[in-house]
Design a protein around this motif. Structure first.
Motif, PDB file in Angstrom:
ATOM      1  N   GLY A 172       0.822  -1.209   0.000  1.00 29.98           N
ATOM      2  CA  GLY A 172       0.000   0.000   0.000  1.00 29.98           C
ATOM      3  C   GLY A 172       0.854   1.255   0.000  1.00 29.98           C
ATOM      4  O   GLY A 172       2.055   1.202  -0.299  1.00 29.98           O
ATOM      5  N   VAL A 173       0.218   2.384   0.361  1.00 33.24           N
ATOM      6  CA  VAL A 173       0.934   3.664   0.301  1.00 33.24           C
ATOM      7  C   VAL A 173       0.676   4.520   1.537  1.00 33.24           C
ATOM      8  O   VAL A 173      -0.345   4.390   2.220  1.00 33.24           O
ATOM      9  N   LEU A 174       1.623   5.408   1.790  1.00 29.95           N
ATOM     10  CA  LEU A 174       1.475   6.523   2.725  1.00 29.95           C
ATOM     11  C   LEU A 174       1.581   7.796   1.898  1.00 29.95           C
ATOM     12  O   LEU A 174       2.324   7.844   0.918  1.00 29.95           O
ATOM     13  N   VAL A 175       0.852   8.840   2.294  1.00 33.64           N
ATOM     14  CA  VAL A 175       0.855  10.084   1.535  1.00 33.64           C
ATOM     15  C   VAL A 175       1.327  11.223   2.423  1.00 33.64           C
ATOM     16  O   VAL A 175       0.847  11.397   3.554  1.00 33.64           O
ATOM     17  N   TYR A 176       2.261  12.001   1.899  1.00 34.09           N
ATOM     18  CA  TYR A 176       2.818  13.139   2.625  1.00 34.09           C
ATOM     19  C   TYR A 176       2.685  14.393   1.761  1.00 34.09           C
ATOM     20  O   TYR A 176       3.122  14.410   0.615  1.00 34.09           O
ATOM     21  N   ARG A 177       2.101  15.420   2.335  1.00 33.48           N
ATOM     22  CA  ARG A 177       1.959  16.701   1.648  1.00 33.48           C
ATOM     23  C   ARG A 177       3.279  17.460   1.723  1.00 33.48           C
ATOM     24  O   ARG A 177       3.899  17.554   2.775  1.00 33.48           O
ATOM     25  N   ILE A 178       3.716  18.004   0.599  1.00 37.51           N
ATOM     26  CA  ILE A 178       4.903  18.847   0.596  1.00 37.51           C
ATOM     27  C   ILE A 178       4.488  20.245   1.036  1.00 37.51           C
ATOM     28  O   ILE A 178       3.558  20.821   0.480  1.00 37.51           O
ATOM     29  N   HIS A 179       5.152  20.799   2.034  1.00 37.23           N
ATOM     30  CA  HIS A 179       4.790  22.116   2.542  1.00 37.23           C
ATOM     31  C   HIS A 179       4.947  23.169   1.444  1.00 37.23           C
ATOM     32  O   HIS A 179       6.049  23.368   0.926  1.00 37.23           O
ATOM     33  N   PRO A 180       3.870  23.861   1.074  1.00 38.62           N
ATOM     34  CA  PRO A 180       3.952  24.872   0.005  1.00 38.62           C
ATOM     35  C   PRO A 180       4.947  25.981   0.298  1.00 38.62           C
ATOM     36  O   PRO A 180       5.577  26.514  -0.611  1.00 38.62           O
ATOM     37  N   ASP A 181       5.105  26.341   1.584  1.00 34.94           N
ATOM     38  CA  ASP A 181       6.011  27.444   1.900  1.00 34.94           C
ATOM     39  C   ASP A 181       7.480  27.072   1.725  1.00 34.94           C
ATOM     40  O   ASP A 181       8.359  27.934   1.793  1.00 34.94           O
ATOM     41  N   ARG A 182       7.754  25.785   1.481  1.00 38.75           N
ATOM     42  CA  ARG A 182       9.132  25.372   1.218  1.00 38.75           C
ATOM     43  C   ARG A 182       9.413  25.259  -0.274  1.00 38.75           C
ATOM     44  O   ARG A 182      10.548  24.994  -0.674  1.00 38.75           O
ATOM     45  N   MET A 183       8.377  25.446  -1.087  1.00 39.03           N
ATOM     46  CA  MET A 183       8.530  25.228  -2.516  1.00 39.03           C
ATOM     47  C   MET A 183       8.569  26.541  -3.285  1.00 39.03           C
ATOM     48  O   MET A 183       7.539  27.188  -3.488  1.00 39.03           O
ATOM     49  N   ALA A 184       9.733  26.945  -3.706  1.00 43.40           N
ATOM     50  CA  ALA A 184       9.896  28.219  -4.411  1.00 43.40           C
ATOM     51  C   ALA A 184       9.113  28.247  -5.719  1.00 43.40           C
ATOM     52  O   ALA A 184       8.557  29.265  -6.101  1.00 43.40           O
ATOM     53  N   PHE A 185       9.019  27.100  -6.400  1.00 43.87           N
ATOM     54  CA  PHE A 185       8.346  27.088  -7.698  1.00 43.87           C
ATOM     55  C   PHE A 185       6.851  27.318  -7.550  1.00 43.87           C
ATOM     56  O   PHE A 185       6.208  27.877  -8.444  1.00 43.87           O
ATOM     57  N   LEU A 186       6.271  26.928  -6.399  1.00 48.68           N
ATOM     58  CA  LEU A 186       4.852  27.180  -6.182  1.00 48.68           C
ATOM     59  C   LEU A 186       4.606  28.667  -5.962  1.00 48.68           C
ATOM     60  O   LEU A 186       3.609  29.219  -6.416  1.00 48.68           O
ATOM     61  N   GLU A 187       5.525  29.327  -5.256  1.00 48.90           N
ATOM     62  CA  GLU A 187       5.401  30.774  -5.055  1.00 48.90           C
ATOM     63  C   GLU A 187       5.496  31.499  -6.391  1.00 48.90           C
ATOM     64  O   GLU A 187       4.752  32.437  -6.671  1.00 48.90           O
ATOM     65  N   ASP A 188       6.420  31.046  -7.257  1.00 49.46           N
ATOM     66  CA  ASP A 188       6.568  31.650  -8.577  1.00 49.46           C
ATOM     67  C   ASP A 188       5.301  31.463  -9.406  1.00 49.46           C
ATOM     68  O   ASP A 188       4.860  32.371 -10.105  1.00 49.46           O
ATOM     69  N   ALA A 189       4.697  30.272  -9.295  1.00 49.73           N
ATOM     70  CA  ALA A 189       3.482  29.994 -10.060  1.00 49.73           C
ATOM     71  C   ALA A 189       2.341  30.892  -9.605  1.00 49.73           C
ATOM     72  O   ALA A 189       1.573  31.412 -10.413  1.00 49.73           O
ATOM     73  N   ASP A 190       2.244  31.106  -8.275  1.00 46.76           N
ATOM     74  CA  ASP A 190       1.200  31.978  -7.742  1.00 46.76           C
ATOM     75  C   ASP A 190       1.399  33.410  -8.233  1.00 46.76           C
ATOM     76  O   ASP A 190       0.451  34.104  -8.593  1.00 46.76           O
TER      77      ASP A 190
END
Length: 202
Positions: A172-190
């Motif tokens: 099976g699987v475990l799911v972990y959310r990546i913290h958005p505030d650690r992701m520079a590319f997400l800030e750029d996309a916003d």
């Protein structure tokens, strides 16, 4: 796991120097580069000590299975020829609550965009059999898993179920959310989205 580490370190950086610092923080407890502080085991060390992710398996709304395993660090360090650690380390019991492989597709629509997927395996010395990064459009039921394939010897893009289908040891699987505030590319996309919106209004 090396592929995932590299991707996270680069995605959270705006320079190669920062990426190197990120990689050290991801791989070692408190960023201290020592063999004894390395996050060697994916489930027993890496996801527990890592500030880049948080577990969200329970939020998928599907039944979870409990799996208890004795993690044999002693044998791991013996195989790694780390004699002193071998003498100091024992066997540790750990329990995970995971989504069984028969329920993975049911829970997939609720997996957050930008998640770490950890595949739970029935292995002798560790629970983590494989891992990859998962991205899904908010209005889509299925997404794409990016991971390093041992059989193809390269990074590949595929479905969430591919590792389950190809490895009978995965349960099976475990799911972990990546913290958005650690992701520079997400800030750029916003920022780009806000700029596009402002342009449209003008």
């Amino acid at each position: 796991i090396t592929y995932v580490e590299q991707c996270l370190a680069l995605a959270a950086a705006r320079s190669l120097e920062q990426a190197t610092r990120n990689l050290t923080e991801i791989r070692y407890v408190a960023g201290q580069v020592e063999f004894t502080r390395r996050n060697h085991l994916l489930i027993a060390d890496w996801v527990i000590n890592n500030a880049f992710v948080e577990e969200v398996t329970r939020s998928l709304g599907v039944r979870l299975r409990a799996y208890m395993r004795f993690v044999d660090r002693k044998s791991y360090f013996k195989d790694s020829k780390a004699a002193e650690l071998y003498k100091q380390t024992g066997v540790e019991g750990i329990t995970v609550h995971y989504v069984g492989k028969d329920d993975v597709e049911t829970g997939e629509p609720k997996i957050p965009n930008g998640s770490l997927i950890v595949y739970v395996g029935m292995l002798a010395d560790t629970l983590g059999a494989h891992c990859g990064l998962y991205f899904r459009d908010e209005d889509a039921e299925k997404g794409t898993l990016y991971h390093a394939s041992a059989t193809q010897n390269r990074a590949v893009a595929g479905s969430l179920m591919d590792p389950v289908r190809h490895d009978k040891a995965i349960v099976g699987v475990l799911v972990y959310r990546i913290h958005p505030d650690r992701m520079a590319f997400l800030e750029d996309a916003d920022s780009e989205s806000e700029g596009d919106a402002a342009t449209s209004e003008e």
